[in-house]
Design a protein around this motif. Structure first.
Motif, short mmCIF file in Angstrom:
data_model
loop_
_atom_site.label_atom_id
_atom_site.label_comp_id
_atom_site.label_asym_id
_atom_site.label_seq_id
_atom_site.Cartn_x
_atom_site.Cartn_y
_atom_site.Cartn_z
N THR A 37 1.09 -0.84 0.26
CA THR A 37 -0.08 0.04 -0.06
C THR A 37 0.68 1.67 0.11
OG1 THR A 37 -0.30 -0.08 2.51
CG2 THR A 37 -2.26 -1.19 0.98
N GLY A 38 2.18 0.81 0.58
CA GLY A 38 3.14 2.34 0.84
C GLY A 38 3.42 2.49 -0.65
N MET A 39 4.08 1.66 -1.53
CA MET A 39 4.29 2.09 -2.53
C MET A 39 3.23 2.37 -3.73
SD MET A 39 6.73 -1.47 -2.69
CE MET A 39 7.71 -1.57 -3.68
N VAL A 40 2.18 1.76 -3.09
CA VAL A 40 0.54 2.38 -4.34
C VAL A 40 0.63 4.02 -4.74
CG1 VAL A 40 -1.77 2.05 -4.86
CG2 VAL A 40 -0.23 0.69 -4.41
N TYR A 41 0.93 4.29 -2.67
CA TYR A 41 0.42 5.37 -2.14
C TYR A 41 1.09 6.52 -2.63
CZ TYR A 41 -2.99 3.90 1.10
OH TYR A 41 -3.80 3.60 1.52
N ASP A 42 2.16 5.93 -2.93
CA ASP A 42 4.14 6.82 -4.16
C ASP A 42 3.90 6.89 -4.94
OD1 ASP A 42 5.03 6.17 -0.58
OD2 ASP A 42 6.76 4.62 -1.41
N LEU A 43 3.22 5.68 -5.57
CA LEU A 43 3.90 5.72 -7.27
C LEU A 43 2.17 6.44 -7.21
CD1 LEU A 43 4.51 4.76 -10.23
CD2 LEU A 43 2.89 3.03 -9.15
N VAL A 44 1.11 6.66 -6.73
CA VAL A 44 -0.31 7.57 -7.06
C VAL A 44 0.14 9.02 -6.55
CG1 VAL A 44 -1.94 8.68 -6.17
CG2 VAL A 44 -1.61 6.07 -6.46
N PHE A 45 0.91 9.81 -5.80
CA PHE A 45 1.43 10.73 -5.40
C PHE A 45 2.30 11.23 -6.94
CE2 PHE A 45 3.72 14.37 -3.51
CZ PHE A 45 2.90 15.03 -2.93
N ALA A 46 3.62 10.24 -6.93
CA ALA A 46 4.21 11.27 -7.94
C ALA A 46 4.07 11.12 -8.86
CB ALA A 46 5.90 10.04 -8.42
N ILE A 47 2.76 10.27 -9.40
CA ILE A 47 2.17 10.74 -11.43
C ILE A 47 1.20 12.30 -11.54
CG2 ILE A 47 0.46 9.74 -12.76
CD1 ILE A 47 1.68 6.66 -11.38
N VAL A 48 0.14 12.10 -10.00
CA VAL A 48 -0.19 13.39 -9.35
C VAL A 48 0.45 14.57 -9.69
CG1 VAL A 48 -1.78 14.67 -8.28
CG2 VAL A 48 -2.11 12.41 -8.93
N TRP A 49 1.47 14.58 -8.98
CA TRP A 49 2.73 15.93 -8.83
C TRP A 49 3.49 15.54 -10.11
CZ3 TRP A 49 3.24 19.49 -5.21
CH2 TRP A 49 3.79 19.93 -5.88
N VAL A 50 3.79 14.87 -11.12
CA VAL A 50 4.55 15.47 -11.93
C VAL A 50 3.28 15.96 -12.81
CG1 VAL A 50 5.82 14.22 -14.22
CG2 VAL A 50 6.21 14.31 -11.80
N SER A 51 2.40 15.42 -13.07
CA SER A 51 1.35 15.95 -14.31
C SER A 51 0.94 16.92 -13.35
CB SER A 51 0.25 14.75 -14.01
OG SER A 51 -0.22 13.26 -13.71
N ALA A 52 0.30 17.60 -12.78
CA ALA A 52 -0.04 18.62 -12.73
C ALA A 52 1.21 19.57 -12.28
CB ALA A 52 -0.24 18.66 -10.95
N VAL A 53 2.63 19.27 -11.86
CA VAL A 53 3.43 20.36 -12.99
C VAL A 53 3.73 20.54 -14.55
CG1 VAL A 53 5.93 21.06 -13.05
CG2 VAL A 53 4.65 20.02 -10.49
N SER A 54 3.77 19.49 -14.91
CA SER A 54 3.82 19.28 -16.68
C SER A 54 2.46 19.93 -17.38
CB SER A 54 3.96 18.07 -16.90
OG SER A 54 4.28 17.26 -16.08
N PHE A 55 1.62 19.99 -16.79
CA PHE A 55 0.74 20.80 -17.31
C PHE A 55 0.38 22.14 -16.77
CE2 PHE A 55 -3.64 22.78 -16.31
CZ PHE A 55 -4.63 22.88 -17.90
N LEU A 56 1.01 22.93 -15.41
CA LEU A 56 1.05 24.31 -15.54
C LEU A 56 2.06 24.77 -16.68
CD1 LEU A 56 0.58 24.30 -11.33
CD2 LEU A 56 -0.83 25.26 -13.33
#
Length: 74
Positions: free
Chosen positions: A16-35
């Motif tokens: 579960t920790g690895m899944v949370y880490d992966l989801v956070f990383a994907i959301v962060w990179v997607s948000a910054v890239s979009f901005l």
């Protein structure tokens, strides 16, 4: 113990920790890239990388505050 057994054990203990880490990383990179592709189109490249690096303290801040909220709730 073979390397595959150690990896399998590690993943099963931290799934579960690895899944949370992966989801956070994907959301962060997607948000910054979009901005930087839509809002800050003329920003310098170093600002993009600084926003990406800001994900590290944002990650720890988010999960520390989440743990504190869970402790206060119980």
């Amino acid at each position: 113990m073979r390397i595959t057994d150690r990896i399998q054990k590690h993943v099963s203990e931290n799934r579960t920790g690895m899944v949370y880490d992966l989801v956070f990383a994907i959301v962060w990179v997607s948000a910054v890239s979009f901005l930087f592709e839509s809002v800050f189109t003329s920003a310098p490249t170093w600002a993009f990388y600084m926003f990406m690096l800001a994900g590290i303290p944002a990650y720890f801040g988010f999960f520390i505050s989440l743990n504190l909220a869970r402790e206060q709730e119980s």
